[in-house]
Design an enzyme around this catalytic site. Structure first.
Site, PDB file in Angstrom:
ATOM      1  N   SER A 410      -2.527   5.702   5.988  1.00  0.00           N
ATOM      2  CA  SER A 410      -2.477   5.605   4.526  1.00  0.00           C
ATOM      3  C   SER A 410      -1.630   4.425   4.085  1.00  0.00           C
ATOM      4  O   SER A 410      -1.918   3.795   3.078  1.00  0.00           O
ATOM      5  CB  SER A 410      -1.841   6.876   3.945  1.00  0.00           C
ATOM      6  OG  SER A 410      -2.589   7.987   4.315  1.00  0.00           O
ATOM      7  N   HIS A 431      -9.879   5.420   5.670  1.00  0.00           N
ATOM      8  CA  HIS A 431      -8.813   6.217   5.052  1.00  0.00           C
ATOM      9  C   HIS A 431      -9.431   7.413   4.358  1.00  0.00           C
ATOM     10  O   HIS A 431      -9.952   7.300   3.250  1.00  0.00           O
ATOM     11  CB  HIS A 431      -8.014   5.361   4.065  1.00  0.00           C
ATOM     12  CG  HIS A 431      -6.914   6.122   3.392  1.00  0.00           C
ATOM     13  ND1 HIS A 431      -6.628   6.008   2.049  1.00  0.00           N
ATOM     14  CD2 HIS A 431      -6.052   7.051   3.873  1.00  0.00           C
ATOM     15  CE1 HIS A 431      -5.617   6.819   1.741  1.00  0.00           C
ATOM     16  NE2 HIS A 431      -5.254   7.459   2.838  1.00  0.00           N
ATOM     17  N   GLU A 443     -11.844   5.439   1.752  1.00  0.00           N
ATOM     18  CA  GLU A 443     -11.541   4.003   1.617  1.00  0.00           C
ATOM     19  C   GLU A 443     -11.852   3.339   2.950  1.00  0.00           C
ATOM     20  O   GLU A 443     -11.299   3.724   3.980  1.00  0.00           O
ATOM     21  CB  GLU A 443     -10.075   3.800   1.235  1.00  0.00           C
ATOM     22  CG  GLU A 443      -9.790   4.109  -0.237  1.00  0.00           C
ATOM     23  CD  GLU A 443      -8.339   3.843  -0.634  1.00  0.00           C
ATOM     24  OE1 GLU A 443      -7.446   4.276   0.099  1.00  0.00           O
ATOM     25  OE2 GLU A 443      -8.101   3.211  -1.663  1.00  0.00           O
ATOM     26  N   ASN A 481      -3.585   4.420  -3.371  1.00  0.00           N
ATOM     27  CA  ASN A 481      -2.140   4.674  -3.356  1.00  0.00           C
ATOM     28  C   ASN A 481      -1.353   3.563  -4.032  1.00  0.00           C
ATOM     29  O   ASN A 481      -0.266   3.789  -4.560  1.00  0.00           O
ATOM     30  CB  ASN A 481      -1.661   4.886  -1.915  1.00  0.00           C
ATOM     31  CG  ASN A 481      -1.985   6.297  -1.432  1.00  0.00           C
ATOM     32  OD1 ASN A 481      -2.099   7.211  -2.244  1.00  0.00           O
ATOM     33  ND2 ASN A 481      -2.165   6.454  -0.146  1.00  0.00           N
TER      34      ASN A 481
END
Ligand code: T1G
Length: 653
Positions: A410, A431, A443, A481
């Site tokens: 991540s 991801h 992702e 994120n």
């Protein structure tokens, strides 16, 4: 069989035994475009006027009957004949009209079929009225004709869920009349010959079976509670619940409601999401690149994430070899995976044969060499750079040179992992979002060395896993994120400036998020972010605003719901505003000499949306995200951003 009669560019017909067999051929999904509507209108006029024609069948070319009205025409001036005009002509025809569903019939496609006098379907057929997913209601009779066939409660459930009903359910509900066990067209023509000269069953003339208001409330109550301001759901319930009215009245109300909703911002946002989802896997430069074949997937690390990925891969038909550090850990991982598969079995999402086939394709091991047969290996081990590099170096020795290596990290830099392996070109990031067997978003991280066919393979695997792939470049936190960190930072600025956690959470929920930021943080726990902030302390820009409130909470053991206290207190497990947190926040404001002020919900929402959009713009400028709509999809599918708002980039406009 007569020659082909062409009624328009997309609608043609042949005649067989006095039956006009009309085919809609408007790739890719036979949407009822203006040309389709014109062609159908002409075919109906011909059938009515031609004395040698005793009936008409309507079918679709390809695998779809009709995928709905042409969404690309929304927002443009309407072109006659409208779909309701054509549908009214079908129902009013003096000769029988049979819908021969060769495949999926959705939205206007099903409404067209509902106006036919009889509906026959191939085994592949499936039906639905998914308009609410576009922020609208069915606009061509669906809310009035469907309840006449299946009753109000069932119609409310099907229309407000927007879901698809497969063939058996459609037959048992009474949406469809007959399953074509043999050739669909033969069955349709036979049916028409039987119907010729008999009184036609016009759906619009059927009475709506009386419905118990308590049952209506039961079906619609919980749906509307989750609507979170989505008007289309409430309007659909209203129209269906009042479908006992004369048909003309109901149709007029439905059409007016549809037109109003179609022009709403909510509908524009949901259309944006619809098309964005179909754009996201179109990557410039990959048009002619073939994906590598993938049949066997290795998964390293069989914890929560790894076992979720394994379940997703098994469900997509892959063979899965799970690797963990010891035989005991591997066996525990296997039990975790089987446990998830058993839940699918127990819930009916999977039958016993499917369960057996999936478990037969699963093996686990603690021996690296057992991954030699893998075409793709995904690591979901502890998120530590040395651990991941060591694993990839070990794998380098046992897997083929063309086997793809994917990291699920991540926050780490996949380029650093790739550069430590023998073939960096075969490394990419995948991801997943937890739980990986539930969350659609994936992702796909394009590292600086990732080969184009490796990226194409990542997208192909994502599609087979029925994930929503979004390609991202390498940056800390990738797209999701990084934006989450930006708006989390803005929320903490707001705390320091005068807002409180529950006020910010209320503003986010009022906007349409299922849960506020701080409530989610308490659920996930505060310690991981705290550890990351401590790691970053040495290199943090001293001139950059930094809010220490979260550090103060962690230092006093307020690590979130699991520790009983976080941004909120949890007496008896109930999330409660905690004056101690307010005191901590006020002390931090005093330390910084901040003169606190109150913020309206709108101000809070605007500041957070601006922070998301600003970070999105930076991601586009840096080439990390390929398009603004990709950013919207990540925030909607990974972070609870309300789809009916379109995403932070759509909102910014
Ligand atoms: N209009 C225009 N384009 C459409 C379309 C539609 N209805 N449906 C799909 N496309 C395009 C899509 O953008 C993509 O384009 C290509 O077709 C393949 O789509 C009056 C007003 C039918 C189950 O909501 O659910 O009827 O990327 O990848 O996986 O009451 O498409 O190739 O350029 O999804 O095989 C209601 C929407 C409309 C159904 C096929 N109908 N479509 O899935 O292909 S509103 C819907 C789907 C309405 C009436 C109201 C799926 C599908 P491109 P795809 P697929």
């Amino acid at each position: 069989m007569s020659d082909v009669t062409t009624f328009s560019a997309t609608v043609s017909a042949t005649t067989r035994n006095g039956i006009l067999l009309v085919t809609i051929d408007n790739p890719p999904v036979n949407a009822t475009s203006a040309d389709v509507r014109l062609g159908l209108s002409r075919a109906l006029a011909h059938a009515e006027a031609e004395p040698t024609i005793s009936g008409m069948a309507i079918t679709g070319a390809g695998k779809t009957f009709v995928g709905g009205a042409d969404i690309r025409e929304f927002g443009k001036p309407p072109v006659e004949p409208t779909l309701p005009d054509v549908i009214e002509k079908i129902e009013a025809l003096s000769k029988p009209v049979v819908a021969a569903l060769n495949g999926t019939a959705l939205g206007g496609g099903l409404e067209l079929a509902l106006a036919c006098h009889y509906r026959i379907a191939s085994p592949m057929a499936q039906v639905g009225l998914p308009e609410v997913k576009l922020g609208i209601v069915p606009g061509a009779g669906g809310t009035q004709r469907l309840p006449r066939l299946i009753g109000v409660p069932a119609a409310i459930e099907l229309i407000t869920s927007g879901r698809i009903a497969k063939i058996n359910e459609a037959l048992s509900l009474g949406i469809l009349d007959e399953l074509a066990e043999t050739d669909l067209i033969d069955v349709a023509i036979n049916a028409l010959q039987k119907l010729a000269g008999t009184p036609l069953r016009r759906t619009g003339e059927l009475a709506v079976a009386p419905a118990d208001p308590i049952e209506i409330e039961k079906v619609s109550g919980k749906l509307l509670a989750k609507a979170r301001g989505q008007k289309a759901l409430a309007e659909a319930v209203r129209l269906i619940a009042s479908s006992h009215r004369p048909l003309g009245e109901g149709l007029a109300d439905e059409r007016a409601t549809f037109l109003t909703l179609r022009d709403s911002r909510e509908a524009a946002a949901l259309r944006h999401v619809f098309f964005a989802e179909r754009e996201t896997s179109k990557v410039t430069g990959l048009e002619d690149v073939d994906a590598r074949p993938v049949n066997t997937i290795g998964i390293c690390g069989l914890g929560l994430m790894g076992s979720g990925i394994a379940v997703s891969a098994l469900g997509a038909g892959y063979t899965v070899i799970g690797l963990d550090q010891t035989p005991e850990a591997a066996e525990k991982g296997r039990e975790r995976i089987i446990g998830l598969l058993e839940r699918n079995l127990a819930s009916g999402r999977q039958d016993q044969a499917g369960f057996d086939a999936q478990t037969a394709r699963l093996s686990v091991t603690a021996t690296d060499a057992d991954l030699a047969a893998c075409d793709l290996v995904i690591e979901a081990v502890f998120d530590d750079l040395d651990v991941k590099i060591d694993l990839f170096r070990r794998l380098d020795k046992v897997i083929r040179p063309d086997t793809i290596l994917a990291t699920n990290t991540s926050y780490l830099n996949p380029d650093e992992i790739a550069s430590a392996t023998r073939h960096p070109g075969r490394v990419l990031g995948l991801h997943f979002f937890s739980p990986a067997h539930v969350m659609r978003l994936l992702e796909v991280v394009r590292c600086s060395e990732t080969a184009t066919d490796v990226l194409a393979t990542g997208l192909a695997v994502a599609k087979r896993l029925r994930k929503l792939p979004v390609v991202t470049g390498v940056t800390e936190g990738f797209i999701g994120n990084r934006i989450f960190s930006a708006y989390r930072r803005e929320a903490e600025f707001l705390l320091e400036d005068g807002a409180l956690p529950h006020e910010i959470d209320a503003a986010l929920e009022d906007y349409g998020f299922p849960m506020g930021l701080f409530a989610v943080n308490d659920m996930a726990g505060l310690e991981i972010a705290w550890a990351r902030r401590k790691r970053q302390m040495a290199t943090r820009d001293p001139f950059e605003r930094y809010v220490e409130i979260a550090d103060r909470l962690c230092e006093t053991g307020r690590l979130g719901q699991k520790s009983g206290r976080g941004w909120y207190a949890y007496p008896d497990g109930k999330r409660t505003v905690d004056p101690q947190v307010t005191a901590i926040i006020e002390a931090e404001r005093a330390k910084k000499g901040v003169a606190a002020r109150s913020f309206s919900r709108e101000e809070i929402q605007q500041r957070l949306l601006n922070a998301m959009a600003a970070e999105g713009e930076a991601l586009l400028a840096e080439g990390i995200a390929a398009r603004a709509s990709d950013i919207d999809l990540v925030m909607i599918n990974g972070y609870g951003f309300p789809a009916h708002k379109g995403g932070p980039m759509f909102e910014k406009g």
